[in-house]
Design an enzyme around this catalytic site. Structure first.
Site, PDB file in Angstrom:
ATOM      1  N   MET A 209      27.801  44.151   6.029  1.00 52.87           N
ATOM      2  CA  MET A 209      28.057  43.129   7.065  1.00 52.87           C
ATOM      3  C   MET A 209      27.185  43.436   8.270  1.00 52.87           C
ATOM      4  SD  MET A 209      32.027  41.952   7.382  1.00 52.87           S
ATOM      5  CE  MET A 209      32.863  43.504   7.169  1.00 52.87           C
ATOM      6  N   HIS A 210      26.502  42.400   8.760  1.00 47.90           N
ATOM      7  CA  HIS A 210      25.701  42.608   9.965  1.00 47.90           C
ATOM      8  C   HIS A 210      25.617  41.372  10.858  1.00 47.90           C
ATOM      9  CE1 HIS A 210      22.750  40.611   7.399  1.00 47.90           C
ATOM     10  NE2 HIS A 210      22.079  40.302   8.495  1.00 47.90           N
TER      11      HIS A 210
END
Length: 367
Positions: A209-210
């Protein structure tokens, strides 16, 4: 001699340029008069984000590093444009080849066109329809001034036709990311470290996740991770943590014995984990492509995607950013009731060969 300048700046770019460079090297060996310069913009300058990729993907060291990393998006764009202009004035090519949708793609395309140098865009025409994503703006602006589009899907072709581009500029060639995946598959290697030693194939998840929509609001990030932990029944979750996400997680105080956070991983190590995972949970576009071709269930934590073929023919499902919607998808993976990969047209490992052949024909050897 037909001369190319190939631009890369961020982690996803290296997988996309590697097979193109390998093809150009092969053409030179065959006596075809082509040459290239590899320009690293420096957009990602962390070793795990870029340096390892040159070694792992067998890419020669860049001919130039523009040092454009850091700062705001505007500062980064400006720094890359100023440095790339100097590079092109000193080493003018027949064509500049950009890939993907990162800041470097946009900055170098604009700079090239202002100097009257043609631009080829590998992965042209893809659209998410979401203008809150910087990548979507990069795609749209780059495509608006591109001379040759190398597309990954018929949907991308349709997007370009609707925008009024001539058919002669649109080249449906496939996906160079998959060229790299297929070439490197035999070299995948288990990462070193205690947290990886006890993993059993098919008995763990990989998570990335970013995107700001998922990681910049602490309460939302916490709710998402809690939903993932609840839906994976205690199986290990390998989470190579993006620096921004790591900072937010520290303040949340999330602790679970099966949430195994690591530093960013090299290409060969990360894809080893994906290939052997029970499932992938991500908000990345590129990972959905790789997971699909490796027939690994993939959940995308986004409300839109620029890669619909990974849903229609791949193993990807678009779940959204609401943690409450995760459970039924995780239940299906846990039950082994997930769709299988159907072949995506031209994702066959020969895309770079098609790209290079088209460009050599379009730009015959100049005197």
């Amino acid at each position: 001699m037909t001369s190319f300048t190939i631009v890369a700046g961020a982690r996803p770019n290296f997988m996309k340029i590697a097979p193109i460079i390998h093809q150009l090297i092969q053409k030179k060996k065959e006596g075809i008069p082509v040459d290239y310069r590899l320009v690293h913009t420096g957009q990602h300058y962390d070793k795990k984000m870029s340096g390892d990729f040159f070694e792992q993907l067998n890419i020669p060291e860049p001919d130039a590093n523009l040092g454009g990393g850091g700062g705001t998006q505007a500062e980064q764009t400006a720094a890359i444009m100023v440095a790339f202009e100097k590079e092109l004035l000193a080493n003018r090519p027949d064509i500049v080849l950009v890939v993907g949708d990162v800041t470097s793609t946009l900055a170098c395309s604009i700079t090239a066109k202002k100097l009257q140098v043609d631009v080829a865009h590998v992965e042209g025409g893809i659209r998410s329809g979401d203008l809150s994503m910087p990548e979507e703006i990069n795609r749209m602006v780059t495509d608006s001034i591109t001379d040759h589009f190398f597309t990954t899907s018929e949907k991308a072709n349709e997007n370009l036709r609707k925008s009024g581009f001539e058919e002669s500029k649109i080249h449906f060639v496939g996906n160079t990311m998959i060229d790299t995946l297929m070439a490197q598959l035999p070299r995948f290697q288990k990462p070193e470290g205690d947290i990886f030693d006890k993993l059993q194939p098919g008995q763990y998840f990989v998570m990335t996740m970013h995107r700001p929509a998922n990681v910049d609001q602490e309460h939302k990030l916490k709710a998402m991770i809690e939903a993932i932990l609840e839906g994976t029944a205690g199986l290990p979750i390998i989470f190579p943590v993006h620096p921004r996400t790591a900072k937010n997680l520290q303040s949340l105080g999330i602790h679970a014995s099966n949430l195994l956070m690591s530093d960013p991983l090299g290409y060969l190590e990360f894809n080893y984990l994906v290939k052997n995972a029970k499932g992938v949970i991500t908000d990345s576009g590129g990972i959905t492509e790789e997971a699909s071709v490796m027939n690994v269930p993939c959940i995308t934590l986004r409300d839109n995607t620029e890669r619909p073929e990974t849903i229609e023919l791949g193993t990807n499902e678009l779940v959204g950013t609401d943690p409450a919607k995760l459970k039924p998808y995780l239940d299906k993976i846990m039950a082994g009731d997930w769709k299988k990969y159907q072949e995506i047209p031209l994702w066959d490992g020969k895309t770079a060969e098609r790209i290079v052949d088209i460009l050599i024909k379009a730009y015959p050897s100049s005197q």
